[in-house]
Design an enzyme around this catalytic site. Structure first.
Site, PDB file in Angstrom:
ATOM      1  N   THR A 292      47.140  47.864  43.720  1.00 18.20           N
ATOM      2  CA  THR A 292      46.325  47.695  43.495  1.00 18.20           C
ATOM      3  C   THR A 292      45.533  49.495  43.142  1.00 18.20           C
ATOM      4  O   THR A 292      44.844  49.411  42.722  1.00 18.20           O
ATOM      5  CB  THR A 292      46.018  47.836  44.672  1.00 18.20           C
ATOM      6  OG1 THR A 292      46.198  46.062  45.101  1.00 18.20           O
ATOM      7  CG2 THR A 292      44.186  47.731  45.261  1.00 18.20           C
ATOM      8  N   ASP A 466      41.893  42.643  41.134  1.00 17.22           N
ATOM      9  CA  ASP A 466      42.429  43.558  40.509  1.00 17.22           C
ATOM     10  C   ASP A 466      44.302  43.168  40.272  1.00 17.22           C
ATOM     11  O   ASP A 466      44.868  44.547  39.072  1.00 17.22           O
ATOM     12  CB  ASP A 466      43.065  44.342  41.655  1.00 17.22           C
ATOM     13  CG  ASP A 466      44.125  43.601  43.370  1.00 17.22           C
ATOM     14  OD1 ASP A 466      44.103  42.778  42.699  1.00 17.22           O
ATOM     15  OD2 ASP A 466      43.626  44.767  44.174  1.00 17.22           O
ATOM     16  N   HIS A 467      45.076  42.195  40.330  1.00 19.69           N
ATOM     17  CA  HIS A 467      46.348  42.370  39.619  1.00 19.69           C
ATOM     18  C   HIS A 467      46.689  41.005  39.680  1.00 19.69           C
ATOM     19  O   HIS A 467      46.004  40.163  40.390  1.00 19.69           O
ATOM     20  CB  HIS A 467      47.335  43.423  40.199  1.00 19.69           C
ATOM     21  CG  HIS A 467      47.243  43.376  41.772  1.00 19.69           C
ATOM     22  ND1 HIS A 467      48.093  42.675  41.915  1.00 19.69           N
ATOM     23  CD2 HIS A 467      46.712  44.167  42.336  1.00 19.69           C
ATOM     24  CE1 HIS A 467      48.576  41.968  43.446  1.00 19.69           C
ATOM     25  NE2 HIS A 467      47.705  43.589  43.904  1.00 19.69           N
TER      26      HIS A 467
END
Length: 616
Positions: A292, A466-467
């Site tokens: 993040t 974010d991922h």
């Protein structure tokens, strides 16, 4: 028989047990595939040299201390092996020196650590128990060797190391230049030798700042200026004076968008919000070990994260020219809202370097056992409690909200379940849609609050993942969810995350150009009508000249036509493997990673003319 047992050589038996244990872990816990018998031989022998060299250190101590020193070395190796196993289970990666600077995060990720531990992990320490039993029974004798025998052991270790490196170089030429591929390094050097090599890399990168000068920055600046894209005149400045609200959705991957479980949508609100927003369906996260925090770094700086560790931890005191600092010069107030402790990922320090005016962390929220899960405040009370602060800050503002609930291991309370789980038998994957659905509902309520408070029509709202949330360790379960084999190509596709940009008064539209988090900074600045003279590797998402490619930290590349990953080339649309020469231009783009790394390691922006504007 008793005489033989009492004469066990402590060095030999310890070396043998550590060697076999390490190889066992390679085969069972790490996804270290071998393509032929030579690679398997390398995998088998690579622990031995480091084990033997380390154990000979006991001869620096008196005989009476040697069993104790063998025990300390064996415990140390076991801890290294187990720590890497836990890290690999969660991140599908190996520990680096910069990751060790993130120890202040450990207390906050306890649930994830616990979720990666199993009862059978006792095998990691079975040899220690066995050695302890032998020592207590008096069956383990301290090693007392002549110099000749000691030299033979050292020579044996050296021979194994030489053979290991020779075979590794023949199988993978220029191995030590591929520092980005930690799995390859572990497979060929071994876990313990890899960590020694990582220490060497850390010392080299630490020296780069001392040797850097402004010429390096100018070279990088020229490169990024040359690749920059002119903004679309219909979009440039269209959001001038408006608020920017950015919602970072924890671990949210694109495959959940539009997907249903037993007729129930996983993201019903986002599905509807997309219809009245710009939706980028080929948008990729580009994070590394910083997860993040890397996402935040990329978005605010249009620089790539580092190959090892998190920039937020290792280079928080560098000079940057991030979005908050730039827009401050145009009257914007920048703030971050996050229901976790301010020190996680070193945010309280890094946000000052990036130019944020205020950080609303957990001390600003009422958090108790009923509204907390995983790492902090649940998303619904997080947004609810944030609203009072949002209404008070000066406008126009740039406000970033970081959600938490949809975080590994995706735990939830029965009262928060709005969709069924997946049914793969993998608890991590099965719980995932439930926490995604919870976050979707929380965002829906937040958007309604913005409307109620009169902020909605005067704000550009950006929502993105974010991922990844599901790592490659869960590919078998994901194959069931997606009803397809998770090949390297499909693994790249799973790195897509949602990006939604809502501009008041604009109709919805899906944009399918290949893009990544690196492109958000220039996009935001152009929407605000602000020109950035600094270094940025991304290009405006709305520009007709946008550069359609995304580079990953593992050195995979996605272009408009091809996907290059794991040293193979695939057609982007077809997913079929093609001749590697088709990806030659894609591979050339990887130079950007080296340029960005050099800028961060050398702290090159301190030489820029705008460096004096930073009031740190």
């Amino acid at each position: 028989m008793k005489e033989r047992i009492e004469n066990y050589d402590s060095l030999v038996i310890t070396a043998f047990l550590l060697w076999l244990k390490t190889y066992f872990v390679y085969k069972v816990c790490f996804n270290l595939e071998t393509g032929n018998w030579v690679q398997e031989l390398i995998l088998f022998i690579n622990p031995l040299s480091s084990v033997l060299f380390s154990l000979t250190l006991i001869f620096l101590f008196p005989v009476r201390l040697r069993i104790r020193m063998i025990w300390i070395i064996a415990v140390s190796f076991s801890i290294i092996l187990y720590a890497n196993t836990l890290y690999y289970r969660f991140f599908n990666d190996f520990i680096t020196v910069p990751v060790l600077f993130q120890t202040n995060n450990v207390g906050d990720i306890g649930n994830s650590v616990i979720a990666q531990t199993y009862w059978y992990d006792i095998v990691f320490f079975a040899d220690l128990i066995f050695l302890y039993f032998l020592a207590k029974r008096g069956h383990l004798k301290p090693a007392v060797y002549s110099k000749k025998r000691l030299y033979k052991i050292l020579l044996t270790a050296l021979i194994f190391l030489t053979v290991n490196l020779g075979l590794a170089e023949s199988e993978r030429p220029e191995l030590l230049t591929r520092t980005f591929d930690r799995e390859l390094l572990v497979k060929n050097l071994g876990t313990y030798n890899y960590h020694l090599y990582d220490l060497v890399l850390q010392s080299k990168t630490s020296a780069q700042k001392v040797l850097a000068d402004n010429v390096d920055r100018i070279e990088i600046n020229h490169y990024t200026k040359k690749k920059s894209a002119e903004p679309d005149k219909d979009f440039y400045g269209i959001a001038e004076g408006k608020n920017i609200i950015l919602i970072s959705m924890e671990s949210t991957q694109q495959f959940v968008i539009g997907r249903e479980i037993n007729g129930k949508e996983i993201t019903p609100f986002l599905n509807d919000f997309i219809k009245e927003s710009y939706y980028f369906d080929n948008f990729y996260h580009q994070t590394g070990q910083g997860k993040t925090s890397d996402s935040e770094f990329i978005i605010d700086n249009s620089l790539y994260p580092l190959p090892r560790g998190a920039v937020f931890q290792t280079h928080a005191l560098n000079e940057y020219y991030a979005t908050p600092e730039i827009i401050k010069e145009h009257g914007y107030y920048s703030t971050v809202f996050h229901g976790n402790n301010k020190g996680f990922w070193n945010r309280d320090i890094m946000y000052q370097s990036l130019g944020y005016d205020r950080f609303f962390a957990e001390e600003y929220y009422e958090i108790n056992e009923t509204n907390k899960i995983n790492y902090g405040l649940k998303d619904e009370p997080f947004f609810d409690q944030s609203m009072k602060y949002l209404k008070e800050i000066p406008q126009p503002f740039y406000a970033k909200f970081i959600t938490l609930t949809n975080h590994h291991p995706f735990k939830f309370g029965a009262e928060d379940q709005m969709v069924p789980t997946f049914e793969t038998g993998d608890p991590i994957v099965d719980r995932y849609p439930v926490t995604v659905r919870y976050t979707d509902e929380a965002i829906k309520n937040f958007i309604q609050q913005l409307k109620n408070e009169g902020l909605y029509e005067d704000s550009v709202i950006i929502i993105l993942g974010d991922h990844y949330g599901i790592s490659e360790q869960h590919n078998n379960a994901m194959a069931q969810v997606l009803n397809k084999e998770i090949t390297p190509y499909e693994s790249v596709q799973l790195q897509r995350v949602p990006l939604i940009i809502h501009i008041p008064g604009h109709e919805g539209k899906t944009i399918s150009n290949v893009s990544g988090q690196i492109d958000l900074k220039p996009t935001i600045l152009n929407l605000l009508g602000i020109k950035d003279e600094g270094v940025q590797f991304g290009t405006d998402l709305f520009s007709p000249d946008h550069k359609d490619f995304a580079i990953f930290r593992d050195r995979s590349v996605v272009t408009d036509k091809y996907v290059y990953t794991s040293d193979n080339c695939y057609g982007r649309i077809s997913g079929k493997q093609v001749d590697n020469r088709a990806c030659s231009k894609a591979r050339q783009k990887l130079d950007e990673l080296d340029l960005s790394d050099g800028l961060i390691y050398g702290d090159l922006l301190r030489f820029a003319e705008y460096a004096d504007k930073n009031n740190r």
